[in-house]
Scaffold this motif. Structure first.
Motif, PDB file in Angstrom:
ATOM      1  N   GLY A 151       0.778  -1.161   0.385  1.00 39.71           N
ATOM      2  CA  GLY A 151       0.001  -0.414   0.116  1.00 39.71           C
ATOM      3  C   GLY A 151       0.504   0.893  -0.368  1.00 39.71           C
ATOM      4  O   GLY A 151       2.148   1.348  -0.458  1.00 39.71           O
ATOM      5  N   SER A 152       0.358   2.077   0.291  1.00 39.93           N
ATOM      6  CA  SER A 152       0.542   4.199   0.218  1.00 39.93           C
ATOM      7  C   SER A 152       1.935   3.424   1.247  1.00 39.93           C
ATOM      8  O   SER A 152       2.161   3.270   2.675  1.00 39.93           O
ATOM      9  N   ALA A 153       3.615   4.154   1.181  1.00 37.35           N
ATOM     10  CA  ALA A 153       4.363   3.996   2.229  1.00 37.35           C
ATOM     11  C   ALA A 153       3.411   4.893   3.050  1.00 37.35           C
ATOM     12  O   ALA A 153       4.107   3.981   4.289  1.00 37.35           O
ATOM     13  N   LYS A 154       3.351   5.155   4.049  1.00 32.36           N
ATOM     14  CA  LYS A 154       2.847   6.445   4.699  1.00 32.36           C
ATOM     15  C   LYS A 154       1.467   4.896   5.665  1.00 32.36           C
ATOM     16  O   LYS A 154       1.821   5.274   6.908  1.00 32.36           O
ATOM     17  N   LYS A 155       0.871   4.198   4.630  1.00 34.98           N
ATOM     18  CA  LYS A 155      -0.198   3.418   5.123  1.00 34.98           C
ATOM     19  C   LYS A 155       0.319   2.668   5.960  1.00 34.98           C
ATOM     20  O   LYS A 155       0.074   1.550   7.317  1.00 34.98           O
ATOM     21  N   ILE A 156       1.416   1.759   5.078  1.00 32.17           N
ATOM     22  CA  ILE A 156       2.024   0.458   5.494  1.00 32.17           C
ATOM     23  C   ILE A 156       3.419   0.605   7.155  1.00 32.17           C
ATOM     24  O   ILE A 156       3.078  -0.168   7.378  1.00 32.17           O
ATOM     25  N   LEU A 157       3.719   1.733   6.633  1.00 30.23           N
ATOM     26  CA  LEU A 157       4.799   2.278   7.195  1.00 30.23           C
ATOM     27  C   LEU A 157       4.540   2.509   8.870  1.00 30.23           C
ATOM     28  O   LEU A 157       4.676   2.413   9.847  1.00 30.23           O
ATOM     29  N   ALA A 158       3.228   2.882   8.901  1.00 31.88           N
ATOM     30  CA  ALA A 158       2.395   3.185  10.263  1.00 31.88           C
ATOM     31  C   ALA A 158       1.616   1.663  10.159  1.00 31.88           C
ATOM     32  O   ALA A 158       1.289   2.143  11.686  1.00 31.88           O
ATOM     33  N   ASP A 159       1.934   0.401   9.927  1.00 31.14           N
ATOM     34  CA  ASP A 159       1.166  -0.729  10.837  1.00 31.14           C
ATOM     35  C   ASP A 159       1.795  -1.253  11.475  1.00 31.14           C
ATOM     36  O   ASP A 159       2.960  -1.658  11.539  1.00 31.14           O
ATOM     37  N   GLU A 160       0.816  -1.533  12.293  1.00 32.45           N
ATOM     38  CA  GLU A 160       1.679  -2.465  13.797  1.00 32.45           C
ATOM     39  C   GLU A 160       2.293  -4.035  13.631  1.00 32.45           C
ATOM     40  O   GLU A 160       3.242  -4.418  13.940  1.00 32.45           O
ATOM     41  N   LYS A 161       1.121  -4.251  12.171  1.00 33.78           N
ATOM     42  CA  LYS A 161       1.876  -5.400  11.914  1.00 33.78           C
ATOM     43  C   LYS A 161       3.343  -5.819  11.324  1.00 33.78           C
ATOM     44  O   LYS A 161       4.496  -6.294  11.520  1.00 33.78           O
ATOM     45  N   LEU A 162       3.898  -4.785  11.338  1.00 28.23           N
ATOM     46  CA  LEU A 162       5.769  -4.561  10.617  1.00 28.23           C
ATOM     47  C   LEU A 162       6.692  -4.562  12.001  1.00 28.23           C
ATOM     48  O   LEU A 162       7.141  -5.998  11.523  1.00 28.23           O
ATOM     49  N   LEU A 163       6.224  -4.821  12.699  1.00 22.41           N
ATOM     50  CA  LEU A 163       6.703  -5.360  14.324  1.00 22.41           C
ATOM     51  C   LEU A 163       7.038  -6.790  14.255  1.00 22.41           C
ATOM     52  O   LEU A 163       7.538  -7.725  15.226  1.00 22.41           O
ATOM     53  N   LYS A 164       5.693  -7.306  14.311  1.00 20.59           N
ATOM     54  CA  LYS A 164       5.263  -8.496  14.579  1.00 20.59           C
ATOM     55  C   LYS A 164       6.341  -9.255  13.222  1.00 20.59           C
ATOM     56  O   LYS A 164       6.847 -10.389  13.475  1.00 20.59           O
ATOM     57  N   LEU A 165       6.404  -8.616  11.890  1.00 20.10           N
ATOM     58  CA  LEU A 165       6.637  -9.312  10.738  1.00 20.10           C
ATOM     59  C   LEU A 165       8.213  -9.234  11.443  1.00 20.10           C
ATOM     60  O   LEU A 165       9.284  -9.750  10.424  1.00 20.10           O
ATOM     61  N   GLY A 166       8.856  -7.774  11.917  1.00 17.74           N
ATOM     62  CA  GLY A 166      10.439  -7.810  12.526  1.00 17.74           C
ATOM     63  C   GLY A 166      10.848  -6.528  11.798  1.00 17.74           C
ATOM     64  O   GLY A 166      12.197  -6.937  11.592  1.00 17.74           O
ATOM     65  N   VAL A 167       9.849  -6.248  11.058  1.00 25.00           N
ATOM     66  CA  VAL A 167      10.556  -5.502  10.010  1.00 25.00           C
ATOM     67  C   VAL A 167      10.996  -3.868  10.660  1.00 25.00           C
ATOM     68  O   VAL A 167      11.589  -3.061  10.329  1.00 25.00           O
ATOM     69  N   GLY A 168      10.221  -3.641  11.818  1.00 21.77           N
ATOM     70  CA  GLY A 168       9.869  -2.542  12.990  1.00 21.77           C
ATOM     71  C   GLY A 168       9.677  -1.142  12.695  1.00 21.77           C
ATOM     72  O   GLY A 168       8.270  -1.895  11.191  1.00 21.77           O
ATOM     73  N   GLN A 169       9.566  -0.679  12.789  1.00 19.79           N
ATOM     74  CA  GLN A 169       9.063   1.492  12.784  1.00 19.79           C
ATOM     75  C   GLN A 169       9.690   2.133  12.704  1.00 19.79           C
ATOM     76  O   GLN A 169      10.839   2.257  13.024  1.00 19.79           O
ATOM     77  N   THR A 170       9.425   3.067  11.987  1.00 17.46           N
ATOM     78  CA  THR A 170      10.243   4.391  12.072  1.00 17.46           C
ATOM     79  C   THR A 170       9.938   4.904  13.342  1.00 17.46           C
ATOM     80  O   THR A 170       9.377   4.486  14.651  1.00 17.46           O
ATOM     81  N   GLN A 171      11.273   6.205  13.464  1.00 20.08           N
ATOM     82  CA  GLN A 171      11.555   6.197  14.842  1.00 20.08           C
ATOM     83  C   GLN A 171      10.311   6.796  15.458  1.00 20.08           C
ATOM     84  O   GLN A 171       9.684   6.690  16.753  1.00 20.08           O
TER      85      GLN A 171
END
Lengths: 278, 259
Positions: free
Chosen positions: A226-246
């Motif tokens: 999806g759009s960068a802003k939507k995907i990077l704010a998604d909490e699933k990224l943490l579970k996937l081990g990608v992390g989040q922006t500071q």
């Protein structure tokens, strides 16, 4: 521009596919970020897009993968070289070693394409100006900093005027200044509209600031898109081990303490964070 | 130019086609092998190589490089040949050994042959960009991949030395002692060579991919940003130099047979 349909790829001797049923369409001129944990298939996607999988690594594949009108797995690396550019993370290994100045290094790919000298000169000058390398044109590529070498590597590929530029963690060995240099160039390229950029990157703050779209990989599959802003704010990224922006992490921590209502969307860029905390 | 002996300039020597200079280098090599004695060899060096280096504006770097390269040869060959070649003119006695005039002359003659051959090669390297030479050779039929190997080894070899130094420093930081005797030093090569060779193998794959991304193995004609200037006169001169080389070799064989 890029059309991938149910594409699978297996490295030689592997039972598990490195890419497993990929369906993806990327329009021309889009700046697309790719994230995911190690071993998720990000680099393999880069190799598949540029034809190195299967032509360099061999292995087996099935499905469809088209860039423009070119059927990538059925074309040779020689045919793909001028149309799809690939940039790696190690800038030193991308310097050909067969040329003595930055100007000649940029010309190396064009010489291999068999272009006339006038055309090579024109493209080299154009690329030097685009990547802001004019001041380094007569220097040895080996005498440059990592960031400058990576810019030369990108320039060498860009001079070949690919329709698609694929970059596999090009900033992983660069300091913040070198990273900024690379992202500014990519932004300029995608901004001009002509070049489609696919960038594998772990530095999420930079992706948030520059990418139009983010695709998340896990175990060879696309799990978020999806759009960068939507995907990077998604909490699933943490579970996937990608992390989040500071910025997202800080905002989420503040929201947890209930200082800011949960209804407010989490920021991914500095500007959004400023607004969020105001 | 990084990692090479080339000294940039715009002299007549610099402007000569690389193959013409290569032909001259081979001619000097033939001189080194065929001229009969020290006097002839030194005369050829002074009459041909020294003025040519001056023509190229390279006199100082040329003489300096010759001196650096030839001095160890002069010393070692003079000692070995001087003491061990039989002769009737004793010059110096040392621990039962005799340095003879004939031996010293033989040593100096061999050293001057080396000087002549090396001088020609040095002149080529000082006045010719390696990539220009390789371009000229590939246009004459040398495989492009071979030219690539030659050119990359010039630039990438020093990088391997740098990497070896980094690995050595990393090993020292983990307690590896390097100020030890020669046998222990040889054993130190193991922890140095392992990471160096392995990292180089990994690099080779990525470097090969980077080359492919730049159409290195694409079939068809390749062009060059570099311009090679040639002329019918130089083309003719190269044939002339080849004939001269053959004549010198023939003369040398005839001399050997007749004596």
């Amino acid at each position: 521009m890029i059309r991938i349909k149910d594409f699978c790829y297996w490295y030689p001797g592997q039972d598990q596919p490195a890419l497993d049923g990929i369906d993806l369409e990327i329009p021309e001129g889009q700046f697309c970020g790719v994230v995911g944990p190690n071993g998720a298939g990000k680099s393999t996607l880069c190799y598949a897009l540029s034809g190195f999988a299967p032509h360099f690594f061999h292995g087996t594949w099935e499905g469809e993968l088209q860039v423009g009108k070119r059927d990538v797995p059925r074309s040779t690396l020689g045919e793909l070289a001028g149309e799809i550019g690939l940039v790696f993370q190690n800038s030193f290994n991308q310097i050909s070693g067969a040329r003595f100045t930055v100007r000649e290094e940029i010309a190396f790919g064009l010489e291999n394409l068999g272009l006339k000298r006038k055309e090579i000169e024109r493209r080299v000058e154009e690329t030097l100006a685009l990547i802001d390398l004019e001041a380094l044109a007569e220097r040895s590529p080996f005498a440059l900093s990592g960031g400058q070498q990576q810019r030369v590597a990108i320039a060498s590929i860009l001079a070949m005027q690919p329709k698609l530029l694929v970059l596999d963690e090009p900033t992983s060995q660069l300091d913040p200044r070198g990273t900024q240099e690379v992202f500014k160039i990519l932004d300029k390229l995608a901004g001009r509209g002509g070049t489609t950029v696919v960038l594998v990157e772990h530095k999420l703050e930079w992706l948030a600031a520059f990418a139009d779209r983010v695709i998340t990989f896990s175990q060879g599959r696309i799990v978020l898109d999806g759009s960068a802003k939507k995907i990077l704010a998604d909490e699933k990224l943490l579970k996937l081990g990608v992390g989040q922006t500071q910025f997202t992490q800080a905002a989420a921590a503040v929201q947890k303490k209930k200082f800011i209502p949960r209804s407010r969307p989490l920021p991914v860029t500095l500007k959004q964070a400023q607004k969020f905390f105001e | 130019m990084h990692g090479t002996l080339f000294v940039s300039g715009n002299s007549g020597l610099h402007r000569l086609h690389p193959l013409t200079k290569l032909a001259l280098t081979f001619l000097f090599l033939v001189f080194a092998a065929t001229l009969p004695n020290l006097l002839w060899l030194l005369a050829a060096f002074v009459i041909l190589l020294v003025p040519m280096s001056a023509w190229g504006g390279l006199l100082r770097p040329f003489l300096r490089s010759c001196l650096v390269v030839i001095t160890p040869f002069v010393i070692s060959l003079s000692i070995i040949q001087g003491f061990f070649t039989p002769g009737e003119t004793p010059l110096f006695h040392l621990a039962g050994f005799v340095l003879t005039g004939e031996g010293l002359l033989a040593g100096l003659t061999v050293a001057s042959r080396i000087l002549m051959a090396l001088g020609g090669a040095l002149l080529l390297m000082l006045s010719t960009r390696p990539d220009m030479l390789m371009l000229a050779l590939t246009r004459s039929g040398l495989p492009g991949s071979l030219a690539y190997v030659v050119l990359t080894s010039i630039q990438i070899f020093p990088r391997f030395q740098e990497r070896a130094q980094v690995i050595l420093e990393a090993q020292q930081a983990r307690g590896l002692e390097i100020k030890v005797n020669i046998f222990k030093r040889l054993r130190l090569l193991v922890p140095l060579m392992g990471p160096l060779v392995l990292s180089s193998i990994v690099d080779v794959e990525e470097r090969a991919m980077a080359l492919e991304a730049r159409a290195f193995s694409r079939p068809g004609r390749k062009t060059s940003l570099l311009a090679l200037a040639d002329s019918p006169g130089q083309h003719l001169a190269r044939w002339g130099l080849l004939l001269l080389m053959l004549a010198l070799i023939g003369w040398s064989i005839w001399r050997a047979i007749s004596s």
